[in-house]
Each structure stands twice: as C-alpha cells, then as structure tokens.
Enzyme design. Structure first.
Site, mmCIF file in Angstrom:
data_model
loop_
_atom_site.group_PDB
_atom_site.id
_atom_site.type_symbol
_atom_site.label_atom_id
_atom_site.label_comp_id
_atom_site.label_asym_id
_atom_site.label_seq_id
_atom_site.Cartn_x
_atom_site.Cartn_y
_atom_site.Cartn_z
ATOM 1 N N ASP A 13 0.822 -1.202 0.000
ATOM 2 C CA ASP A 13 0.000 0.000 0.000
ATOM 3 C C ASP A 13 0.864 1.264 0.000
ATOM 4 O O ASP A 13 1.990 1.241 0.487
ATOM 5 C CB ASP A 13 -0.900 -0.027 1.252
ATOM 6 C CG ASP A 13 -2.062 0.942 1.137
ATOM 7 O OD1 ASP A 13 -2.300 1.487 0.045
ATOM 8 O OD2 ASP A 13 -2.730 1.153 2.174
ATOM 9 N N ASN A 61 -10.745 -2.632 -5.955
ATOM 10 C CA ASN A 61 -9.974 -1.644 -6.716
ATOM 11 C C ASN A 61 -10.632 -1.207 -8.022
ATOM 12 O O ASN A 61 -10.250 -0.196 -8.613
ATOM 13 C CB ASN A 61 -8.552 -2.155 -7.007
ATOM 14 C CG ASN A 61 -7.636 -2.128 -5.811
ATOM 15 O OD1 ASN A 61 -6.699 -2.908 -5.708
ATOM 16 N ND2 ASN A 61 -7.886 -1.208 -4.886
HETATM 17 C C1 FPP Z 1 -1.685 0.317 -3.354
HETATM 18 O O1 FPP Z 1 -1.288 1.639 -3.373
HETATM 19 C C2 FPP Z 1 -1.270 -0.405 -4.491
HETATM 20 C C3 FPP Z 1 -2.075 -0.993 -5.439
HETATM 21 C C4 FPP Z 1 -3.532 -0.985 -5.475
HETATM 22 C C5 FPP Z 1 -1.499 -1.703 -6.561
HETATM 23 C C6 FPP Z 1 -0.347 -2.567 -6.243
HETATM 24 C C7 FPP Z 1 0.395 -2.712 -7.457
HETATM 25 C C8 FPP Z 1 1.726 -2.660 -7.558
HETATM 26 C C9 FPP Z 1 2.690 -2.533 -6.450
HETATM 27 C C10 FPP Z 1 2.210 -2.720 -8.909
HETATM 28 C C11 FPP Z 1 3.011 -3.874 -9.244
HETATM 29 C C12 FPP Z 1 2.549 -5.206 -8.916
HETATM 30 C C13 FPP Z 1 2.875 -6.228 -9.711
HETATM 31 C C14 FPP Z 1 2.588 -7.625 -9.363
HETATM 32 C C15 FPP Z 1 3.527 -5.973 -10.975
HETATM 33 P P1 FPP Z 1 -2.431 2.717 -3.371
HETATM 34 O O2 FPP Z 1 -2.696 3.122 -4.746
HETATM 35 O O3 FPP Z 1 -3.603 2.212 -2.610
HETATM 36 O O4 FPP Z 1 -1.742 3.882 -2.575
HETATM 37 P P2 FPP Z 1 -2.464 4.980 -1.672
HETATM 38 O O5 FPP Z 1 -3.067 4.240 -0.513
HETATM 39 O O6 FPP Z 1 -1.337 5.859 -1.275
HETATM 40 O O7 FPP Z 1 -3.470 5.656 -2.535
#
Ligand code: FPP
Length: 235
Positions: A13, A61
């Site tokens: 996250d 998501n």
């Molecule tokens: C959470 O950060 C992250 C995600 C929803 C996506 C996770 C994806 C990756 C790390 C990309 C790569 C993964 C692979 C397997 C290639 P957020 O967007 O919720 O962050 P925030 O809470 O700060 O908004």
C-alpha cells in the site's frame, strides 16, 4: 530454535501517496512499486522465505478511476511480459489467485503462460493476488463445494475445517505466517481472510515504493524472535 516465516504475504500500500508527494500521477507510484516487487522476490531465498504472496489488485480496486484501473492493467501486462524470463531463470514459480472472469483476455493469457512456464520451479513460490478478495474467494469456494455435495462427490458429514481450504484459490499453499502491510494503515482489507487466522501482522509506515530489501529483512528476522503459540500454553 526460533524459525523465520516460511510464507510471507504483503499488502503493498501507499503507491498513490508516494507519487502525490512527488507531484506525479498515481501510476508513477505504481510503476515504482512494481520495481520493488523484483527486489523483494530476490531477497526471499536468503531470508528463508519460500512462499511470497502479494496483493496486486483487489476486488474493490475496480472502484478507482477508469484511467487508474486501465493503467494498472497495462502495468500488469507489461510487468509479466518483461519479467517472465527472469522469473523462470531465477527459479521462481508464479501463481495467480483471484477471480479471472472480470480480467481482460490478453492479461489472463499472459498469466496462464507465466504459470505454465514457471511450473517446474521450486526456489520461491510467488503468488500474485489479482482481482482478489477474501470474501469473494470464500464465496467462490463455497459454490464449488456445494456443487460437489449436490453431485454426491462430498458428503455433508465429512465437512470440517479442513474441507473449505481445499476449494480456496490457495489450496496448494501453506497458510501465511506473517502478513505485512505498508503505508501506515492497520487494516487487512479482505486479504487472505481464512488463511491468516494464525498469522502475525506487521503494519509499517513505509510506503510500498520505499520498501527496501533491508526493511524486509529486518521484519523477517524480527518475526523469528517472536513466539507463536497457536492458542496453546507454552510447554
Ligand atoms: C496500493 O497503493 C497499491 C495498489 C492498489 C497496486 C499494487 C500494485 C503494484 C505494487 C504494482 C506492481 C505489482 C505487480 C505484481 C507488478 P495505493 O494506490 O492504494 O496507494 P495509496 O493508498 O497511497 O493511494
């Protein structure tokens, strides 16, 4: 003798906040996050971590903007294409969990291909949760279980707590010993609900794109010092 976690699961996250703090679009943070995945996977053998499960995209998501969802799907396709050979050559066995029905065909075929091409590997088992939700997984598993009961392949009398896990997406994996969530939120957000009943949790403030192999190593070693009792009295 304390042992390290054999199976670590990570809720990655904080990509969005990491990007925002730099005045960049959220996708920039996801790209930085994707680069961390490789480093963390590579650190696993040295730390005795045999199974690593990462939360890449949840069933919730889809509620993000259409641009962010499309950007993430593109990122997954690029990532699989770009990393496939290195994963295979480095002994990583890749699996995907989650509901594939809602994912685009091209992405699903890349996922299938990567699973197939790494199927003989055994150094590290990397499981990527993509369109995954714990409740959704239990619902899908229950449906399959009910189908077996209805068809007479499974008798009601034989159902106990060993039964449902055989129908979960994770049926071939051991339960996670340790669940890490980055970016300061102390929630599990529908991740591996059934499987994490006895897991240790580690919530850290670091945003996922800043999660280094050193931080990972510190948490894994810290786990080995804790005593896990599974509800029993220490002997
Ligand atoms: C959470 O950060 C992250 C995600 C929803 C996506 C996770 C994806 C990756 C790390 C990309 C790569 C993964 C692979 C397997 C290639 P957020 O967007 O919720 O962050 P925030 O809470 O700060 O908004």
């Amino acid at each position: 003798m304390p042992t390290g976690p054999r199976h670590v699961a990570i809720i990655m996250d904080g990509n969005g906040r990491w990007a925002q703090a730099r005045g960049k679009p959220r996708l920039f943070g996801h790209q930085a996050g994707a680069r961390r995945v490789r480093q963390v996977v590579e650190a696993c053998p040295g730390l005795g971590v045999k199974y690593l499960t990462i939360f890449a995209f949840s069933t919730e998501n889809w509620k993000r903007t259409q641009a962010e969802v499309a950007g993430l799907m593109m990122l997954f396709k690029h990532y699989i294409t770009r990393e496939a050979r290195a994963l295979r050559d480095n002994g990583i066995r890749v699996r995907f969990i989650g509901d594939r029905v809602r994912l685009e065909e091209k992405l699903v075929s890349l996922m299938d291909e990567l699973e197939l091409m790494t199927a003989d590997n055994d150094l590290v088992h990397l499981t990527v949760a993509l369109n995954y939700g714990g409740r959704d997984e239990v619902a899908r598993a229950t449906k399959r279980l009910a189908r077996d009961v209805a068809a007479g392949r499974l008798s009601l009398r034989d159902i106990d707590e060993e039964t449902l896990p055989r129908y979960l997406d994770t049926c071939v994996l051991p339960d996670p010993d340790l669940v890490i969530r980055t970016s300061g939120e102390a929630r599990i957000s529908n991740f591996l609900l059934w499987q994490s009943a006895y897991a240790e949790y580690e919530f850290i403030d670091t945003l996922w794109p800043d999660f280094t192999p050193e931080i990972f190593a510190r948490i894994v070693r810290g786990f080995a010092r804790r005593e896990r009792r599974f509800g029993a009295v220490p002997g």
